[in-house]
Design a protein around this motif. Structure first.
Motif, PDB file in Angstrom:
ATOM      1  N   MET A  98       0.858  -0.871   0.541  1.00 21.97           N
ATOM      2  CA  MET A  98      -0.232  -0.436  -0.012  1.00 21.97           C
ATOM      3  C   MET A  98       0.577   1.489   0.459  1.00 21.97           C
ATOM      4  O   MET A  98       0.872   2.170  -0.998  1.00 21.97           O
ATOM      5  N   GLY A  99       1.873   0.995   1.807  1.00 26.79           N
ATOM      6  CA  GLY A  99       3.134   2.667   1.195  1.00 26.79           C
ATOM      7  C   GLY A  99       3.886   2.920  -0.867  1.00 26.79           C
ATOM      8  O   GLY A  99       3.570   4.126  -1.171  1.00 26.79           O
ATOM      9  N   VAL A 100       3.771   1.850  -1.447  1.00 25.88           N
ATOM     10  CA  VAL A 100       4.273   1.966  -2.786  1.00 25.88           C
ATOM     11  C   VAL A 100       3.256   2.806  -3.884  1.00 25.88           C
ATOM     12  O   VAL A 100       4.001   3.448  -4.087  1.00 25.88           O
ATOM     13  N   LYS A 101       2.022   1.861  -3.781  1.00 24.67           N
ATOM     14  CA  LYS A 101       0.891   3.176  -4.471  1.00 24.67           C
ATOM     15  C   LYS A 101       0.811   4.502  -3.931  1.00 24.67           C
ATOM     16  O   LYS A 101       0.307   5.611  -4.859  1.00 24.67           O
ATOM     17  N   ALA A 102       0.477   4.907  -2.282  1.00 26.69           N
ATOM     18  CA  ALA A 102       0.575   6.075  -2.345  1.00 26.69           C
ATOM     19  C   ALA A 102       1.666   7.025  -2.911  1.00 26.69           C
ATOM     20  O   ALA A 102       1.923   8.117  -3.400  1.00 26.69           O
ATOM     21  N   ALA A 103       2.392   6.148  -2.324  1.00 26.17           N
ATOM     22  CA  ALA A 103       3.684   6.824  -2.926  1.00 26.17           C
ATOM     23  C   ALA A 103       4.278   7.364  -4.571  1.00 26.17           C
ATOM     24  O   ALA A 103       4.576   8.142  -4.433  1.00 26.17           O
ATOM     25  N   GLU A 104       3.897   6.326  -5.526  1.00 24.98           N
ATOM     26  CA  GLU A 104       3.355   6.620  -6.333  1.00 24.98           C
ATOM     27  C   GLU A 104       2.620   7.297  -6.796  1.00 24.98           C
ATOM     28  O   GLU A 104       2.956   8.336  -8.260  1.00 24.98           O
ATOM     29  N   ALA A 105       2.104   7.661  -6.556  1.00 28.65           N
ATOM     30  CA  ALA A 105       0.683   8.693  -6.549  1.00 28.65           C
ATOM     31  C   ALA A 105       1.375   9.939  -6.372  1.00 28.65           C
ATOM     32  O   ALA A 105       1.102  11.200  -6.704  1.00 28.65           O
ATOM     33  N   ALA A 106       2.074   9.842  -5.044  1.00 27.01           N
ATOM     34  CA  ALA A 106       3.130  11.720  -4.443  1.00 27.01           C
ATOM     35  C   ALA A 106       4.125  11.913  -5.633  1.00 27.01           C
ATOM     36  O   ALA A 106       4.079  13.043  -6.215  1.00 27.01           O
ATOM     37  N   LEU A 107       4.992  10.893  -5.879  1.00 29.44           N
ATOM     38  CA  LEU A 107       6.083  11.193  -7.634  1.00 29.44           C
ATOM     39  C   LEU A 107       5.236  11.602  -8.786  1.00 29.44           C
ATOM     40  O   LEU A 107       5.455  12.718  -8.838  1.00 29.44           O
ATOM     41  N   GLU A 108       4.079  10.896  -8.524  1.00 28.17           N
ATOM     42  CA  GLU A 108       3.079  11.692 -10.430  1.00 28.17           C
ATOM     43  C   GLU A 108       3.447  13.278  -9.511  1.00 28.17           C
ATOM     44  O   GLU A 108       3.097  13.974 -10.664  1.00 28.17           O
ATOM     45  N   LYS A 109       2.490  13.321  -8.844  1.00 29.64           N
ATOM     46  CA  LYS A 109       2.129  14.532  -8.743  1.00 29.64           C
ATOM     47  C   LYS A 109       3.350  15.479  -8.619  1.00 29.64           C
ATOM     48  O   LYS A 109       3.198  17.042  -9.311  1.00 29.64           O
ATOM     49  N   ALA A 110       4.228  14.667  -7.934  1.00 29.07           N
ATOM     50  CA  ALA A 110       5.531  15.919  -7.823  1.00 29.07           C
ATOM     51  C   ALA A 110       6.071  16.641  -9.580  1.00 29.07           C
ATOM     52  O   ALA A 110       7.833  16.918  -9.425  1.00 29.07           O
ATOM     53  N   ASN A 111       5.640  15.221 -10.533  1.00 25.32           N
ATOM     54  CA  ASN A 111       6.466  15.154 -11.727  1.00 25.32           C
ATOM     55  C   ASN A 111       7.857  14.861 -11.313  1.00 25.32           C
ATOM     56  O   ASN A 111       9.121  15.239 -12.111  1.00 25.32           O
ATOM     57  N   MET A 112       8.572  13.703 -10.185  1.00 20.73           N
ATOM     58  CA  MET A 112       9.751  13.198 -10.287  1.00 20.73           C
ATOM     59  C   MET A 112       9.312  11.852 -10.321  1.00 20.73           C
ATOM     60  O   MET A 112       8.216  11.157 -10.805  1.00 20.73           O
ATOM     61  N   LYS A 113      10.449  10.887 -10.418  1.00 24.32           N
ATOM     62  CA  LYS A 113      11.308   9.546 -10.400  1.00 24.32           C
ATOM     63  C   LYS A 113      11.523   9.203  -9.645  1.00 24.32           C
ATOM     64  O   LYS A 113      12.536   9.690  -8.118  1.00 24.32           O
ATOM     65  N   PRO A 114      11.179   8.128  -9.119  1.00 24.77           N
ATOM     66  CA  PRO A 114      12.077   6.898  -7.369  1.00 24.77           C
ATOM     67  C   PRO A 114      13.843   7.464  -7.647  1.00 24.77           C
ATOM     68  O   PRO A 114      13.595   8.217  -6.381  1.00 24.77           O
ATOM     69  N   GLU A 115      14.351   7.997  -9.090  1.00 19.07           N
ATOM     70  CA  GLU A 115      15.385   8.282  -8.218  1.00 19.07           C
ATOM     71  C   GLU A 115      15.837   9.487  -8.238  1.00 19.07           C
ATOM     72  O   GLU A 115      17.312   9.279  -6.778  1.00 19.07           O
ATOM     73  N   ASP A 116      14.667  10.362  -8.018  1.00 17.67           N
ATOM     74  CA  ASP A 116      15.471  11.921  -7.195  1.00 17.67           C
ATOM     75  C   ASP A 116      15.410  11.483  -5.984  1.00 17.67           C
ATOM     76  O   ASP A 116      15.403  13.172  -5.430  1.00 17.67           O
ATOM     77  N   ILE A 117      14.766  10.621  -5.402  1.00 14.32           N
ATOM     78  CA  ILE A 117      14.596  10.417  -3.367  1.00 14.32           C
ATOM     79  C   ILE A 117      15.934  10.471  -2.835  1.00 14.32           C
ATOM     80  O   ILE A 117      16.528   9.328  -3.824  1.00 14.32           O
ATOM     81  N   ASP A 118      16.097  11.442  -1.928  1.00 19.34           N
ATOM     82  CA  ASP A 118      17.675  10.658  -1.329  1.00 19.34           C
ATOM     83  C   ASP A 118      17.325   9.864  -0.216  1.00 19.34           C
ATOM     84  O   ASP A 118      18.252   9.806   0.502  1.00 19.34           O
ATOM     85  N   LEU A 119      15.909  10.048   0.398  1.00 19.07           N
ATOM     86  CA  LEU A 119      15.941   9.212   1.488  1.00 19.07           C
ATOM     87  C   LEU A 119      14.365   9.313   1.377  1.00 19.07           C
ATOM     88  O   LEU A 119      13.423  10.048   1.266  1.00 19.07           O
ATOM     89  N   LEU A 120      14.531   7.598   2.347  1.00 17.26           N
ATOM     90  CA  LEU A 120      12.533   7.718   2.295  1.00 17.26           C
ATOM     91  C   LEU A 120      12.009   7.122   3.535  1.00 17.26           C
ATOM     92  O   LEU A 120      13.313   6.372   3.878  1.00 17.26           O
ATOM     93  N   ILE A 121      11.139   7.394   4.411  1.00 12.95           N
ATOM     94  CA  ILE A 121      11.144   7.056   5.878  1.00 12.95           C
ATOM     95  C   ILE A 121       9.896   6.585   5.635  1.00 12.95           C
ATOM     96  O   ILE A 121       8.611   7.025   5.437  1.00 12.95           O
ATOM     97  N   MET A 122       9.547   5.742   6.468  1.00  9.70           N
ATOM     98  CA  MET A 122       8.360   5.071   6.513  1.00  9.70           C
ATOM     99  C   MET A 122       7.741   5.297   8.106  1.00  9.70           C
ATOM    100  O   MET A 122       8.324   4.980   9.129  1.00  9.70           O
ATOM    101  N   THR A 123       6.634   5.833   8.163  1.00 10.06           N
ATOM    102  CA  THR A 123       6.003   5.992   9.327  1.00 10.06           C
ATOM    103  C   THR A 123       4.967   5.334  10.081  1.00 10.06           C
ATOM    104  O   THR A 123       3.848   5.136   9.103  1.00 10.06           O
ATOM    105  N   THR A 124       4.468   4.051  10.513  1.00  8.24           N
ATOM    106  CA  THR A 124       4.039   3.511  10.927  1.00  8.24           C
ATOM    107  C   THR A 124       3.931   2.231  11.811  1.00  8.24           C
ATOM    108  O   THR A 124       5.326   2.290  12.604  1.00  8.24           O
ATOM    109  N   ASP A 125       2.989   1.729  12.907  1.00 12.77           N
ATOM    110  CA  ASP A 125       3.639   0.678  13.426  1.00 12.77           C
ATOM    111  C   ASP A 125       2.759  -0.589  13.244  1.00 12.77           C
ATOM    112  O   ASP A 125       1.937  -1.341  13.866  1.00 12.77           O
ATOM    113  N   THR A 126       2.428  -0.886  12.310  1.00 13.08           N
ATOM    114  CA  THR A 126       2.097  -1.420  11.625  1.00 13.08           C
ATOM    115  C   THR A 126       2.822  -2.075  10.405  1.00 13.08           C
ATOM    116  O   THR A 126       2.469  -2.452   8.706  1.00 13.08           O
ATOM    117  N   PRO A 127       4.235  -2.548  10.635  1.00 10.67           N
ATOM    118  CA  PRO A 127       5.285  -2.592   9.313  1.00 10.67           C
ATOM    119  C   PRO A 127       5.113  -4.258   8.913  1.00 10.67           C
ATOM    120  O   PRO A 127       3.985  -4.652   9.681  1.00 10.67           O
TER     121      PRO A 127
END
Length: 329
Positions: A55-84
């Motif tokens: 589910m996190g990947v799908k939300a991330a893809e939606a955010a990247l599309e809005k930002a007109n960015m590629k996954p390779e543009d991300i320098d740091l990824l922080i995952m926030t949840t208590d249900t990993p």
């Protein structure tokens, strides 16, 4: 040292296909669950083969599309949840791998349902202090249905699944301003998923459903005002740090667990309900994911404009609470 700033660039969200309504649960339980669910009318439930990282990947893809960015543009990824996905290894590297964020460092944080706001602050601070980090992806999945005992008529109806994401990027003007984290560990034995080094999983636990979300045997109750009695002060702490007052706020994004808590918080702050936003009637309560969902929904409705002062305030069991201030730039 060159002054660096950080801002929220884009958001994304994902909701599983399956929906369970209040009416369905009321029929199952033999009473109207809406009588104690303040504002929640439904909940989305992850598919059997769908985990937090999916589910996190799908939300991330939606955010990247809005930002007109590629996954390779991300320098740091922080995952926030208590249900990993797992107790260990961490879920953030798995999200980065599935997403194709090959240049990103990655780590998890668990502040229960407070952690998205904490993630925003950490992301912003990394950008402001490290010139090699320009784009941070904060991913907030929530898959609590995997830990639900549907015979628990109090906890199960409250919770649903989903994921959201926010991209924080370097800015030429201040976006992130300041933040606050508070905690009161005396409530560790209220309710939670009590599995870990203190409570290793045993056959007996599973047979009794004690590995699932439950009230602790101590049954240490939270006071009724645990949220609306503390959220205003947590927000005020951040406002005071930045030299602002409640009247300066244009939008307040709060944990979406109870509409009544949001209403009473805004009354305490002396602000009209037009300066907040709620979504639990649309998407249910999605824990760690709810703050970014509310932000995206507010943006879609045109309730946030350039220059607005936006406060986030979220809380999680244990308890942990956090607020953060952003100028919308």
């Amino acid at each position: 040292m060159e002054q660096r700033y950080a801002k929220i660039l884009a958001t994304g969200m994902y909701l599983p296909e399956k929906v369970i309504s209040n009416e369905e649960l009321s029929e199952r339980y033999g009473f109207d669950v809406s009588t104690y669910l303040s504002g929640i009318t439904l909940r989305h439930i992850a598919a059997e083969n769908e985990c937090a990282s999916d589910m996190g990947v799908k939300a991330a893809e939606a955010a990247l599309e809005k930002a007109n960015m590629k996954p390779e543009d991300i320098d740091l990824l922080i995952m926030t949840t208590d249900t990993p996905d797992y107790v260990t290894p961490p879920t953030a590297p798995a999200i980065a791998y599935k997403l194709g964020a090959s240049n990103a460092g990655a780590f998890d944080i668990n502040g229960a349902c407070a952690d998205a706001t904490i993630g925003l602050s950490i992301a912003s601070q990394h950008i402001m202090l490290d010139k090699t980090i320009n784009n941070v992806l904060v991913v907030a999945p929530y898959a609590m249905s995997k830990w639900l005992d549907w015979d628990n008529k109090v906890l199960a109806p409250m919770l649903g699944d989903g994921a959201s994401a926010a991209i924080v990027t370097v800015s030429n003007e201040p976006g992130y301003i300041t933040s606050t984290i508070v905690a009161d560990g005396q409530y560790w034995d209220g309710y939670g998923v009590y599995v870990g080094t203190k409570y290793p999983v045993t056959k007996e636990m599973v047979e009794k459903k004690e590995h699932l979300l439950r009230f602790h045997p101590n049954f240490h109750k939270y006071p009724p005002d645990v949220n609306y009695g503390h959220w205003p002060d947590v927000i005020r702490k951040s406002l005071k740090k930045a030299g602002y007052t409640e009247k300066d706020l244009d939008m307040v994004i709060l944990t979406q667990v109870r509409l009544a808590d949001i209403e009473q918080t805004m009354e305490n702050l002396g602000l009209p309900l037009e300066k907040t936003h709620w979504i639990m009637h649309k998407y249910g309560y999605t824990g760690s994911a709810c703050a970014f969902m509310a932000l995206e929904d507010a943006l879609n409705e045109g309730k946030i404009k350039k220059g607005d002062l936006v406060a986030f305030c979220t809380s999680g069991v244990g308890y942990v609470m956090s607020s953060a201030l952003f100028r919308w730039v």
